[in-house]
Scaffold this motif. Structure first.
Motif, PDB file in Angstrom:
ATOM      1  N   LYS A  19      36.353  45.056  25.934  1.00 30.44           N
ATOM      2  CA  LYS A  19      35.858  45.886  26.419  1.00 30.44           C
ATOM      3  C   LYS A  19      35.542  47.082  26.228  1.00 30.44           C
ATOM      4  O   LYS A  19      34.757  47.909  26.749  1.00 30.44           O
ATOM      5  CB  LYS A  19      37.225  46.753  27.488  1.00 30.44           C
ATOM      6  N   ARG A  29      40.671  40.740  28.959  1.00 32.01           N
ATOM      7  CA  ARG A  29      40.165  42.065  29.307  1.00 32.01           C
ATOM      8  C   ARG A  29      38.672  42.133  28.951  1.00 32.01           C
ATOM      9  O   ARG A  29      38.145  41.931  28.807  1.00 32.01           O
ATOM     10  CB  ARG A  29      40.192  43.064  28.663  1.00 32.01           C
ATOM     11  N   GLU A  77      44.350  40.393  33.804  1.00 36.42           N
ATOM     12  CA  GLU A  77      43.644  40.367  33.121  1.00 36.42           C
ATOM     13  C   GLU A  77      44.614  40.914  31.425  1.00 36.42           C
ATOM     14  O   GLU A  77      45.620  41.638  31.617  1.00 36.42           O
ATOM     15  CB  GLU A  77      42.168  41.914  32.648  1.00 36.42           C
TER      16      GLU A  77
END
Length: 281
Positions: free
Chosen positions: A72, A140, A162
């Motif tokens: 991420k 995630r 997530e």
């Protein structure tokens, strides 16, 4: 005199590319997507990384460093225009409009859904409508599952949780905290194998979880930011060289060799009955 000076300047400008130093480039990688891309010690490792290292070593005019980061965070770096490139995103132009350029596909992957036995007692053939009411685990920042799946998530008919990486998701699945887990099948098997070696999973994992019928073909890419505001003016040349060498590695069998050797050397045996759509030929 002016003509002489102009001639000298012209000669110098012509020779400059020869004298110029290589452009230093940082490419980010997923640090938790074994065996494809992960962090080993302080360095990037994995199948994609081995391919990248060969390609980058053959590119002219660039000195490339690979830095593993949480997925991420890597996406955020591209979104903000601070990071140049990241691997290995799937191609989701609508979900990630900030990725301007994609390389040619690097590796073919197969995304599967692994579920607890109890979650599959009911016949679930159609994706995603037959999975309404269940909680699906994702790494995630991953955007797997397709448009209809995310519409169901948005509408609240399917829940998503997530977690940072494969291992944490699989622990949640084995403990019954989620119903299913969506990810690449080799990545799931790799992680389960390592967990078994560390006595972190039941002796017979197949007594607890198994494949659903869902499978999706995906491909991993090198993604380049489009939010750099001219910070990386070399990106089209970089990508052209990258794609040319990538094709050479495909043509001469190097990529197939890396994949097969990596899986064999790292004992990536399957500990669940093979999914009929993902069995290696």
């Amino acid at each position: 005199m002016t003509k002489i000076l102009l001639s000298i300047i012209l000669i110098i400008s012509t020779l400059h590319p020869v004298w110029a130093k290589d452009i230093e480039v940082t490419v980010y990688s997923d640090d938790s997507y074994a065996p494809y891309s992960y962090k080993k010690g302080r360095h990037a490792a994995g199948i994609y990384t081995e391919i990248m290292e060969i390609i980058f070593s053959r590119m002219k005019g660039y000195r490339v460093s690979i830095v593993p980061v949480p997925w991420k965070r890597g996406l955020k770096l591209l979104e903000e225009g601070k990071g140049f490139a990241l691997y290995p995103p799937y191609k989701y132009p609508e979900k990630r409009p900030y990725i301007e350029l994609y390389s040619n596909p690097i590796i073919n992957e197969k995304v599967v859904l692994v579920c607890r036995h109890g979650s599959l007692e009911k016949t679930r053939v159609n994706w995603p409508e037959d999975y309404e009411g269940l909680t699906i685990g994702l790494n995630r920042g991953f955007s797997l599952g397709g448009k209809k799946f995310w519409e169901a998530v948005h509408n609240g008919t399917i829940n998503v949780e997530e977690t940072e990486n494969n291992k944490m998701n699989l622990m949640k699945l084995l403990k019954g905290r989620i119903d299913c887990y969506l990810n690449d099948h080799f990545s799931i098997m790799w992680t389960l194998n390592n967990m078994r070696k560390n006595n972190e999973v039941p002796t017979r994992v197949s007594d607890v979880i198994r494949y659903s019928t869902f499978v999706s073909n995906q491909q991993g890419y090198l993604g380049i930011t489009g939010r750099d505001q001219g910070k990386f003016p070399f990106k089209k040349d970089f990508l052209a060289q990258f794609n040319k060498i990538l094709q050479e590695l495909k043509n001469d069998g190097t990529i197939d060799t890396i994949i097969n050797n990596f899986l064999e050397e790292n004992d990536a045996e399957l500990i669940l009955p093979a999914h009929p759509c993902t069995a290696r030929q």
